[in-house]
Design a protein around this motif. Structure first.
Motif, short mmCIF file in Angstrom:
data_model
loop_
_atom_site.label_atom_id
_atom_site.label_comp_id
_atom_site.label_asym_id
_atom_site.label_seq_id
_atom_site.Cartn_x
_atom_site.Cartn_y
_atom_site.Cartn_z
N LYS A 125 53.90 23.08 34.08
CA LYS A 125 54.57 22.31 33.03
C LYS A 125 55.43 21.20 33.62
O LYS A 125 55.33 20.03 33.23
N SER A 126 56.28 21.61 34.56
CA SER A 126 57.17 20.61 35.16
C SER A 126 56.37 19.56 35.90
O SER A 126 56.69 18.36 35.86
N THR A 127 55.31 20.00 36.55
CA THR A 127 54.46 19.06 37.28
C THR A 127 53.92 18.00 36.33
O THR A 127 53.95 16.81 36.63
N ALA B 198 61.87 16.18 28.35
CA ALA B 198 62.91 17.19 28.54
C ALA B 198 62.30 18.43 29.18
O ALA B 198 61.34 18.99 28.64
N ASP B 199 62.83 18.81 30.34
CA ASP B 199 62.31 19.98 31.04
C ASP B 199 63.25 21.16 30.81
O ASP B 199 64.30 21.24 31.43
N GLU B 200 62.87 22.03 29.92
CA GLU B 200 63.67 23.19 29.55
C GLU B 200 65.13 22.80 29.28
O GLU B 200 66.04 23.28 29.93
N PRO B 201 65.35 21.93 28.31
CA PRO B 201 66.70 21.41 28.07
C PRO B 201 67.68 22.49 27.61
O PRO B 201 68.88 22.31 27.73
MG LIG Z 1 59.36 24.02 35.41
#
Ligand SMILES: [Mg+2]
Ligand SMILES: Nc1ncnc2c1ncn2[C@@H]1O[C@H](COP(=O)(O)OP(=O)(O)OP(=O)(O)O)[C@@H](O)[C@H]1O
Lengths: 234, 381
Positions: free
Chosen positions: A48-50, A169-172
């Motif tokens: 996901k982050s990638t 937004a990455d896991e905000p």
């Molecule tokens: Mg991640």
């Protein structure tokens, strides 16, 4: 017909680890229209982050086509890419990542300092952004003087102050308690609805995902499902 | 940007301050070393390549017979010979400001060897004609407040006689340190002592500096079989032997200086590396916001440059104040034959070193910060 802000065509991303090739993303094809609010879910390590980093132009795909805000991101050089990022991307991190030596005001002002604009014009934008997140009375506070939820709201103000094309937004809410997390989600929903911001949010929290208009699931580097979310707009 | 640099410097006030202070301290010591070194280098500055000194081979404190003067004159390439004697003695009291070199000389030949002092001819005539006259450097007369015609008394110590002298001539010399001496007649002391016929050193003027080794050999050979063997050396070597350890001290000082520079570089570099490493994530965040690689580079370098510049300014400021305060004192300790001055060059060097240390110690972390892939920087939490 809304324009397409994100166009991914068969995007792959591999990481080399010694002799071993780690296939993190294996052929992602995804479109995101302007004004959409997409929640990206999936198990830890699913990439996901990638994917978000590729969209933000802070990482490069191994193959495939990646057009964000009308730009083939992988075609840009370092300096052009930085400029592009500054114009089009607002990034919200899990751990807020405010600059601790700068006040809330200065943190929000930071991306604007990269633009040619008058101090007064900057001030207006910063104040507007801070009032959108409800922190106009915390401008002179340093990050350590703010709660986690307030920090994240400052970070959101920093992300929207440039009026970017795409909010990532990455896991905000990943580091926030339920209440502050709820406030942040309210804010994102409001940004999407009132200001028509295109948002792509990574989350582990089904309740958070339910706030989005659309839900995308990632598993082992592949999109497994793309369904309308339970968000208000759907 | 500037604000960010400034805030980052203030972030860890103690660390920034300590780094700056150690840099300042090091540069302060370095400048002091430089100043002292300069003051000691008078021996080199005033080197007179066309002159030789002949003295007793045993040691400077042993005299030579008067008759040597004539014999030395017969050596090839020797143009002129003149005696010079360290009288020492005490003027007024032991206070450092009343200590200055006092030599007895022979006016008949003095100027033929020491041609570089500048005289008023009338004054010189008056000085040469009066057995109890003395001549002083202009700087010394100013310090002491003497004017022509004034009389002073020097109490003998090496020589058990007191001499009463009248100022008849004032000389100028372009090396200020050399204007802090007095000369008076050797005959005066000789007669008061009952004509022992002795003299400390003979100064030789050569027609060709290249001939120095040959003249030295000839002079030493000339008295090889006498009771008073001589040692001949160049004026420079003499000055060095007069203050024998100075050469070593200067080398030692240079080594200390070098060690200081290296260690402040390491300290600063380490601090900057630490500061930059702590901020890996921040640098990546800035770049995510759209800061370019070069801007990040400039920020990290700017920060350590600021430490360097401020540290240097502080150190040099210290030095300036310290030297101002200590000059009269050090000057008269005898350190200051060569003038103990705050040399612009020394300060400039210190500032340059400070800036260089700041720049260099910033470069590596800066390049590392700029090189780092953004995603890797963000991942490191
Ligand atoms: Mg991640
Ligand atoms: N720079 C890198 N070098 C090597 N492997 C990497 C790198 N970045 C990510 N990975 C690997 O890629 C995979 C996907 O990572 P990613 O961070 O995208 O997962 P994620 O879905 O965001 O997980 P989480 O929910 O835990 O945040 C993981 O196995 C991770 O170890």
């Amino acid at each position: 017909m809304a324009e397409t802000v994100v166009q991914l065509r068969d995007v792959t991303k591999n990481y080399r680890r010694d002799a071993f090739e780690l296939k993190v993303l294996q052929g992602i094809t995804l479109d995101v229209e302007a004004g959409d609010y997409v929640a990206l879910m999936g198990p830890s390590g699913s990439g996901k982050s990638t994917l978000l980093n590729l969209l933000a132009g802070i990482d490069q795909p191994t193959s495939g086509e990646l057009i964000v805000a009308g730009q083939q991101v992988s075609r840009l050089g370092e300096s052009k890419l930085a400029l592009w990022r500054q114009r089009h991307i607002g990034f919200i991190f899990q751990f807020y990542n405010l600059i601790p030596v700068l006040t809330a005001y200065e943190n929000v002002e930071l991306p604007l300092t990269l633009r040619k604009s008058s101090r007064a014009a900057r001030r207006k934008r910063v104040e507007t952004a801070l009032s959108v997140v409800g922190l106009q009375n915390r401008m002179k506070h340093y990050p350590r003087q703010l709660s986690g939820g307030q920090e994240q709201r400052v970070a959101i103000a920093r992300a929207i102050v440039t009026d970017p094309t795409l909010l990532l937004a990455d896991e905000p809410t990943g580091d926030l308690d339920a209440e502050s997390g709820g406030e942040v989600l309210d804010l994102l929903g409001q940004l999407n609805e009132q200001f028509n911001k295109t948002i792509l949010m990574v989350t582990h929290d089904p309740k958070a995902a339910a706030r989005a208009k659309r839900l995308v699931r990632l598993d082992k580097g592949r999109l497994v499902a793309s369904a309308p979310g339970g968000g208000t707009g759907a | 940007m500037i604000k960010l640099i400034r805030r980052n410097l203030l972030r860890n006030k103690r660390r920034t301050f300590l780094t700056m202070a150690s840099l300042a301290m090091a540069l302060f010591i370095l400048s002091l070393l430089g100043v002292v070194n300069d003051a000691m280098s008078f021996a080199d500055d005033s080197a007179m390549p066309d002159r030789l000194v002949v003295r007793n081979a045993i040691s400077l404190t042993f005299p030579l017979p008067e008759a040597y003067e004539q014999r030395l004159r017969t050596i090839d390439n020797v143009v002129s010979v003149t005696p010079q004697n360290w009288f020492q003695g005490v003027y007024k009291d032991q206070r450092p400001e009343n200590f200055f070199p006092r030599f007895t000389i022979d006016p008949a030949t003095f100027r033929s060897v020491f041609y570089d002092l500048e005289w008023n001819e009338e004054e010189w005539e008056a000085f040469a004609a009066q057995r109890t006259a003395f001549a002083a450097g202009r700087e010394l007369t100013e310090i002491q407040g003497w004017s022509l015609g004034d009389t002073i008394t020097i109490k003998g110590d090496i020589y058990p006689i007191d001499v009463e002298l009248q100022l008849r001539a004032i000389y100028d010399f372009d090396e200020p340190g050399q204007e802090r001496q007095i000369f008076f007649h050797r005959r005066y002391v000789e007669e008061a002592m009952g004509n022992p016929g002795q003299n400390g050193t003979y100064w030789l003027l050569l027609d060709d500096p290249e001939a120095a080794p040959a003249v030295i050999a000839a002079a030493e050979a000339m008295f090889e079989n006498s009771d008073n063997q001589v040692r001949a050396e160049t004026a420079e070597a003499f000055a060095a032997s007069f203050t024998e350890m100075l050469g070593n001290i200067r080398f030692f000082f240079s080594m200390i200086g070098l060690a200081i520079v290296i260690s402040i570089f390491l300290i600063t570099a380490n601090t900057m590396a630490m500061a930059a490493r702590e901020r890996t994530t921040e640098v990546s965040v800035l770049r995510t916001l759209g800061f370019r690689r070069n801007q990040v580079l400039g920020m990290v370098i700017g920060e350590s440059l600021a430490v360097g510049v401020l540290g240097a300014a502080l150190g040099v400021g210290f030095t300036a104040v310290a030297i101002q305060g200590a000059t009269p004192f050090l000057d008269q300790m005898g350190f200051g034959f060569g003038g103990f001055a705050l040399d612009v060059q020394v300060l400039a060097t210190a500032v340059a070193i400070g800036i260089a240390v700041g720049l260099l110690s910033g470069v590596f972390p800066a390049v590392a910060a700029a090189r780092l892939k953004i995603v890797d920087g963000l991942r490191r939490l």
